[in-house]
Design a protein around this motif. Structure first.
Motif, PDB file in Angstrom:
ATOM      1  N   GLU A 207       1.346  -1.331  -0.241  1.00  0.00           N
ATOM      2  CA  GLU A 207      -0.275   0.203  -0.142  1.00  0.00           C
ATOM      3  C   GLU A 207       0.828   1.389  -0.197  1.00  0.00           C
ATOM      4  O   GLU A 207       0.603   2.351  -0.941  1.00  0.00           O
ATOM      5  CB  GLU A 207      -0.835  -0.163   1.379  1.00  0.00           C
ATOM      6  N   TYR A 208       1.579   1.241   0.963  1.00  0.00           N
ATOM      7  CA  TYR A 208       2.473   2.232   0.547  1.00  0.00           C
ATOM      8  C   TYR A 208       4.025   2.698   0.113  1.00  0.00           C
ATOM      9  O   TYR A 208       3.896   4.156  -0.569  1.00  0.00           O
ATOM     10  CB  TYR A 208       3.527   2.387   2.453  1.00  0.00           C
ATOM     11  N   VAL A 209       4.252   1.786  -0.501  1.00  0.00           N
ATOM     12  CA  VAL A 209       4.893   1.918  -1.733  1.00  0.00           C
ATOM     13  C   VAL A 209       4.586   1.853  -3.105  1.00  0.00           C
ATOM     14  O   VAL A 209       4.967   2.926  -3.745  1.00  0.00           O
ATOM     15  CB  VAL A 209       6.215   0.506  -1.783  1.00  0.00           C
ATOM     16  N   TYR A 210       3.102   1.643  -3.614  1.00  0.00           N
ATOM     17  CA  TYR A 210       2.432   1.862  -3.900  1.00  0.00           C
ATOM     18  C   TYR A 210       1.792   3.245  -4.284  1.00  0.00           C
ATOM     19  O   TYR A 210       2.154   4.072  -5.183  1.00  0.00           O
ATOM     20  CB  TYR A 210       0.791   1.512  -4.945  1.00  0.00           C
ATOM     21  N   PHE A 219      -4.045   3.009  -7.477  1.00  0.00           N
ATOM     22  CA  PHE A 219      -4.870   2.444  -6.711  1.00  0.00           C
ATOM     23  C   PHE A 219      -6.904   2.623  -7.007  1.00  0.00           C
ATOM     24  O   PHE A 219      -7.220   1.853  -7.271  1.00  0.00           O
ATOM     25  CB  PHE A 219      -4.667   2.252  -5.151  1.00  0.00           C
ATOM     26  N   GLU A 220      -6.372   4.637  -7.371  1.00  0.00           N
ATOM     27  CA  GLU A 220      -7.691   4.864  -7.102  1.00  0.00           C
ATOM     28  C   GLU A 220      -8.464   4.107  -9.027  1.00  0.00           C
ATOM     29  O   GLU A 220      -9.562   3.996  -8.974  1.00  0.00           O
ATOM     30  CB  GLU A 220      -8.072   5.884  -7.383  1.00  0.00           C
ATOM     31  N   LYS A 221      -7.156   3.954  -9.559  1.00  0.00           N
ATOM     32  CA  LYS A 221      -7.916   3.434 -10.711  1.00  0.00           C
ATOM     33  C   LYS A 221      -8.630   2.554 -11.328  1.00  0.00           C
ATOM     34  O   LYS A 221      -9.386   1.635 -11.800  1.00  0.00           O
ATOM     35  CB  LYS A 221      -6.769   3.659 -12.036  1.00  0.00           C
ATOM     36  N   ALA A 222      -7.617   1.417 -10.314  1.00  0.00           N
ATOM     37  CA  ALA A 222      -7.272   0.089 -10.302  1.00  0.00           C
ATOM     38  C   ALA A 222      -8.849  -0.353  -9.852  1.00  0.00           C
ATOM     39  O   ALA A 222      -9.788  -1.220 -10.116  1.00  0.00           O
ATOM     40  CB  ALA A 222      -6.804  -0.323  -9.495  1.00  0.00           C
ATOM     41  N   LEU A 223      -9.202   0.344  -8.349  1.00  0.00           N
ATOM     42  CA  LEU A 223     -10.591   0.137  -7.357  1.00  0.00           C
ATOM     43  C   LEU A 223     -11.828   0.916  -9.116  1.00  0.00           C
ATOM     44  O   LEU A 223     -12.854   0.133  -8.484  1.00  0.00           O
ATOM     45  CB  LEU A 223     -10.125   0.853  -6.556  1.00  0.00           C
ATOM     46  N   PRO A 314       4.879  12.370   0.096  1.00  0.00           N
ATOM     47  CA  PRO A 314       5.336  11.758   1.974  1.00  0.00           C
ATOM     48  C   PRO A 314       4.549  11.747   2.474  1.00  0.00           C
ATOM     49  O   PRO A 314       5.028  11.417   3.773  1.00  0.00           O
ATOM     50  CB  PRO A 314       6.768  13.039   1.438  1.00  0.00           C
ATOM     51  N   ALA A 315       3.698  12.649   2.620  1.00  0.00           N
ATOM     52  CA  ALA A 315       2.501  13.033   4.185  1.00  0.00           C
ATOM     53  C   ALA A 315       1.237  12.619   3.658  1.00  0.00           C
ATOM     54  O   ALA A 315       0.367  12.298   4.411  1.00  0.00           O
ATOM     55  CB  ALA A 315       1.920  14.494   3.612  1.00  0.00           C
ATOM     56  N   ASP A 316       0.992  11.452   2.072  1.00  0.00           N
ATOM     57  CA  ASP A 316       0.251  10.412   1.940  1.00  0.00           C
ATOM     58  C   ASP A 316       0.206   9.329   3.174  1.00  0.00           C
ATOM     59  O   ASP A 316       1.556   9.067   3.735  1.00  0.00           O
ATOM     60  CB  ASP A 316       0.057  10.023   0.789  1.00  0.00           C
ATOM     61  N   LEU A 317      -0.956   9.172   2.965  1.00  0.00           N
ATOM     62  CA  LEU A 317      -1.105   7.805   4.326  1.00  0.00           C
ATOM     63  C   LEU A 317      -2.014   7.033   4.467  1.00  0.00           C
ATOM     64  O   LEU A 317      -2.624   6.809   3.213  1.00  0.00           O
ATOM     65  CB  LEU A 317      -1.896   8.568   5.802  1.00  0.00           C
ATOM     66  N   VAL A 318      -1.836   6.124   4.833  1.00  0.00           N
ATOM     67  CA  VAL A 318      -2.591   4.484   4.027  1.00  0.00           C
ATOM     68  C   VAL A 318      -2.597   4.025   6.162  1.00  0.00           C
ATOM     69  O   VAL A 318      -2.696   4.094   6.686  1.00  0.00           O
ATOM     70  CB  VAL A 318      -1.804   3.497   3.354  1.00  0.00           C
ATOM     71  N   GLY A 319      -3.449   2.878   5.857  1.00  0.00           N
ATOM     72  CA  GLY A 319      -4.383   2.330   6.523  1.00  0.00           C
ATOM     73  C   GLY A 319      -5.571   2.090   7.409  1.00  0.00           C
ATOM     74  O   GLY A 319      -7.296   2.588   5.930  1.00  0.00           O
ATOM     75  N   ASN A 320      -6.485   2.119   8.124  1.00  0.00           N
ATOM     76  CA  ASN A 320      -7.989   2.558   8.735  1.00  0.00           C
ATOM     77  C   ASN A 320      -8.569   3.534   8.711  1.00  0.00           C
ATOM     78  O   ASN A 320      -8.034   4.254   9.793  1.00  0.00           O
ATOM     79  CB  ASN A 320      -8.017   1.922   9.495  1.00  0.00           C
ATOM     80  N   THR A 321      -9.115   4.866   7.996  1.00  0.00           N
ATOM     81  CA  THR A 321      -9.429   5.882   7.736  1.00  0.00           C
ATOM     82  C   THR A 321     -10.266   6.197   9.641  1.00  0.00           C
ATOM     83  O   THR A 321     -10.409   6.730  10.091  1.00  0.00           O
ATOM     84  CB  THR A 321      -9.809   6.259   7.070  1.00  0.00           C
ATOM     85  N   ASN A 322     -11.333   5.096   9.223  1.00  0.00           N
ATOM     86  CA  ASN A 322     -11.517   5.315  10.456  1.00  0.00           C
ATOM     87  C   ASN A 322     -13.435   3.974  10.485  1.00  0.00           C
ATOM     88  O   ASN A 322     -12.757   3.337   9.298  1.00  0.00           O
ATOM     89  CB  ASN A 322     -12.997   6.854  10.630  1.00  0.00           C
ATOM     90  N   ASN A 323     -13.731   3.407  11.904  1.00  0.00           N
ATOM     91  CA  ASN A 323     -15.089   3.567  10.947  1.00  0.00           C
ATOM     92  C   ASN A 323     -16.478   3.943  10.623  1.00  0.00           C
ATOM     93  O   ASN A 323     -15.919   5.191  11.444  1.00  0.00           O
ATOM     94  CB  ASN A 323     -15.258   2.144  12.230  1.00  0.00           C
ATOM     95  N   PHE A 324     -17.686   3.232   9.853  1.00  0.00           N
ATOM     96  CA  PHE A 324     -18.669   4.471   9.941  1.00  0.00           C
ATOM     97  C   PHE A 324     -20.104   3.503   9.862  1.00  0.00           C
ATOM     98  O   PHE A 324     -20.048   2.944  10.243  1.00  0.00           O
ATOM     99  CB  PHE A 324     -18.568   4.685   8.441  1.00  0.00           C
ATOM    100  N   TYR A 325     -20.952   4.572  10.801  1.00  0.00           N
ATOM    101  CA  TYR A 325     -22.427   4.212  10.637  1.00  0.00           C
ATOM    102  C   TYR A 325     -22.825   4.823   9.082  1.00  0.00           C
ATOM    103  O   TYR A 325     -22.504   5.311   8.966  1.00  0.00           O
ATOM    104  CB  TYR A 325     -23.154   4.645  11.287  1.00  0.00           C
ATOM    105  N   PRO A 389      -2.326  14.705   2.344  1.00  0.00           N
ATOM    106  CA  PRO A 389      -3.191  14.978   1.016  1.00  0.00           C
ATOM    107  C   PRO A 389      -4.424  13.876   0.713  1.00  0.00           C
ATOM    108  O   PRO A 389      -5.033  13.682  -0.222  1.00  0.00           O
ATOM    109  CB  PRO A 389      -2.246  15.302   0.043  1.00  0.00           C
ATOM    110  N   SER A 390      -3.710  12.624   1.046  1.00  0.00           N
ATOM    111  CA  SER A 390      -4.513  11.251   0.396  1.00  0.00           C
ATOM    112  C   SER A 390      -4.052  10.559   2.052  1.00  0.00           C
ATOM    113  O   SER A 390      -3.130  10.311   2.469  1.00  0.00           O
ATOM    114  CB  SER A 390      -3.983  11.251  -0.427  1.00  0.00           C
ATOM    115  N   PHE A 391      -5.874  10.180   2.034  1.00  0.00           N
ATOM    116  CA  PHE A 391      -5.464   8.897   3.169  1.00  0.00           C
ATOM    117  C   PHE A 391      -6.562   7.488   2.594  1.00  0.00           C
ATOM    118  O   PHE A 391      -7.107   7.639   2.258  1.00  0.00           O
ATOM    119  CB  PHE A 391      -6.141   9.438   5.045  1.00  0.00           C
ATOM    120  N   GLN A 392      -5.444   6.590   2.375  1.00  0.00           N
ATOM    121  CA  GLN A 392      -6.105   5.146   1.409  1.00  0.00           C
ATOM    122  C   GLN A 392      -6.543   3.886   2.475  1.00  0.00           C
ATOM    123  O   GLN A 392      -5.385   4.306   2.815  1.00  0.00           O
ATOM    124  CB  GLN A 392      -4.472   5.264   0.144  1.00  0.00           C
ATOM    125  N   LEU A 393      -8.188   3.758   2.100  1.00  0.00           N
ATOM    126  CA  LEU A 393      -8.102   2.581   2.910  1.00  0.00           C
ATOM    127  C   LEU A 393      -6.693   1.422   2.427  1.00  0.00           C
ATOM    128  O   LEU A 393      -6.898   1.599   1.562  1.00  0.00           O
ATOM    129  CB  LEU A 393      -9.795   2.601   2.324  1.00  0.00           C
TER     130      LEU A 393
END
Length: 434
Positions: A207-210, A219-223, A314-325, A389-393
């Motif tokens: 996730e991070y290297v990509y 990844f957004e394009k692939a998704l 370099p400020a982009d993140l990956v992970g679990n952004t949150n849980n949602f209702y 700038p981006s927080f990729q799930l």
């Protein structure tokens, strides 16, 4: 807790009604979704964080004529139970999810209520949350989720003493990570702890290297269904970057027999047998519980390094952004649910989550961080999420659930040499996006 919801602690109290899923069925004997005329049902992943959910439901019920009823399902059974009831008369009015891919099938089946009207009535349902988080529960341009727990970005953790003894620092660039790996190996230390037996731990490296090589767009394009993204030049470069790290011996030789979920990989870091571990923000609280002295004195953390020539910020993140209702479209209580959702950005909500170690993604969170047990760490995390700038799930959550195992097989296969780059690309192109 170390499940796919990852980590939660503490328990209980409150006057909320807590039913089993069987209780849900009993309340859903008519043709309507969820509760009857004077109540609506809220289905959540059962774990220690339910303490806060019980408290918030109890607060809502003190002033609401229409009552919220909290239904919990044990974490290991949650996804299966949700899939079983979501399209039946026993479906909940509101349910817990991971955003994006986890709700996409329900959106396509026209089962969910877009939240545009709620937000139009109460703009705070959007403006009081960090955009990088709120937007990850958007499908086809429409919002379908309200953040309801805490954010969990992935960070590069380290053993500060081990790094100091080896004469290295937390790496800011990929080249610095490779250099640190060589120095740690020379000291007889496994450079990077990896609980590869869990597979999702290995996925985080992809996730991070990509992201660092290609930016979030690939990844957004692939998704979105464009399978050509996986065969692009940037994809192949990302795989070559990863292979260089694996081939350097950075993860040792037995990482697939180690797990994070049983405490194996964190123990390697805490005991000084490894220098780094890439892990979600729950690593801090896990270490504080299992190895308190290490967590207090020698646990370091930093962002994932940049890759030279890469397109990712370099400020982009990956992970679990949150849980949602999210809300069932057939609910009869949308207006009352909207009032319930207002509590998800209340001061009470923020303080209750901080008290059990979660980091809410509301704009009022910062004013309570100084009173938390680990304010410096929480402020660090919040600042990263706020400025990302981006927080990729996580990939296995961004894609629909049936893709989880194929993703795990592909990432593990590439790391252990069973798949080459072409094999990995073909495996990812075979994922379903509908």
């Amino acid at each position: 807790m170390m499940t796919r919801a990852r980590i939660s602690r503490a328990v209980a109290g409150g006057t909320a009604l807590v039913l089993s899923l069987g209780g849900l069925a009993a309340c859903g004997s008519d043709s309507s979704s969820g509760g009857g005329g004077d109540e609506f049902h809220v289905l959540v992943y059962g774990d220690a964080t339910n303490k806060v959910e019980k408290q918030i439901v109890a607060t809502f019920n003190k002033t609401s004529k229409v009552k919220a009823v909290l239904d919990t399902v044990p974490g290991a059974d949650y996804q299966q139970k949700l899939q079983t009831v979501i399209n039946t008369p026993q479906a909940p009015d509101v349910f817990y999810n991971w955003g994006a891919g986890s709700i996409q099938p329900f959106v396509k089946a026209d089962l969910l209520l877009p939240l545009d009207d709620m937000i139009k009535t109460d703009p705070g349902l959007k403006s009081n949350f960090l955009p990088s988080v709120f937007n990850t529960a958007t499908v086809d341009g429409k919002p379908y989720g309200i953040p309801m727990r805490g954010t969990q970005p992935v960070l590069l953790f380290n053993n500060k003493k081990v790094l100091a003894d080896a004469g290295v620092q937390a790496p800011k660039t990929w080249d610095e990570l490779l250099a640190a790996t060589k120095k740690l190996k020379a000291k007889g230390i496994t450079p990077i702890a990896l609980g590869g037996g869990d597979k999702w731990t290995t996925q985080m490296w992809f996730e991070y290297v990509y992201d660092r090589v290609a930016g979030p767009g690939l990844f957004e394009k692939a998704l979105s269904g464009d399978k050509s993204a996986w065969a692009s030049a940037d994809s192949k470069k990302a795989l070559s970057v990863l292979k260089e790290l694996v081939d350097s011996g950075a993860f040792g030789t037995n990482y697939d027999s180690v797990k994070f979920s049983d405490g194996g990989s964190p123990a390697l870091l805490a005991s000084g047998k490894a220098g780094f571990e890439l892990m979600g923000s729950w690593e801090y609280s896990n270490q504080a519980e299992a190895s308190p002295d290490f967590a207090k004195n020698d646990l370091g953390y930093s962002p994932f390094p940049s890759v030279a020539g890469g397109k990712g910020n370099p400020a982009d993140l990956v992970g679990n952004t949150n849980n949602f209702y999210s809300v069932r479209k057939s609910t009869k209580h949308a207006a009352d649910i909207a009032k319930f959702f207002k509590l998800m950005y209340s001061d009470e909500f923020v303080k209750a989550h901080l008290a059990i170690g979660n980091l809410p993604t509301t704009t009022n969170t910062t004013k309570f961080l100084d009173s938390a047990d680990n304010p410096a760490y929480l402020k660090y995390q919040f600042d990263l999420v706020d400025k990302a700038p981006s927080f990729q799930l996580s990939w296995d959550q961004a894609y629909s659930p049936q893709n989880q195992t194929p993703i795990y097989v592909a990432v593990q296969g590439f790391f252990n040499g069973q798949l080459d780059a072409d094999g990995f690309i073909k495996a990812m192109q075979a994922l379903t996006t509908s």
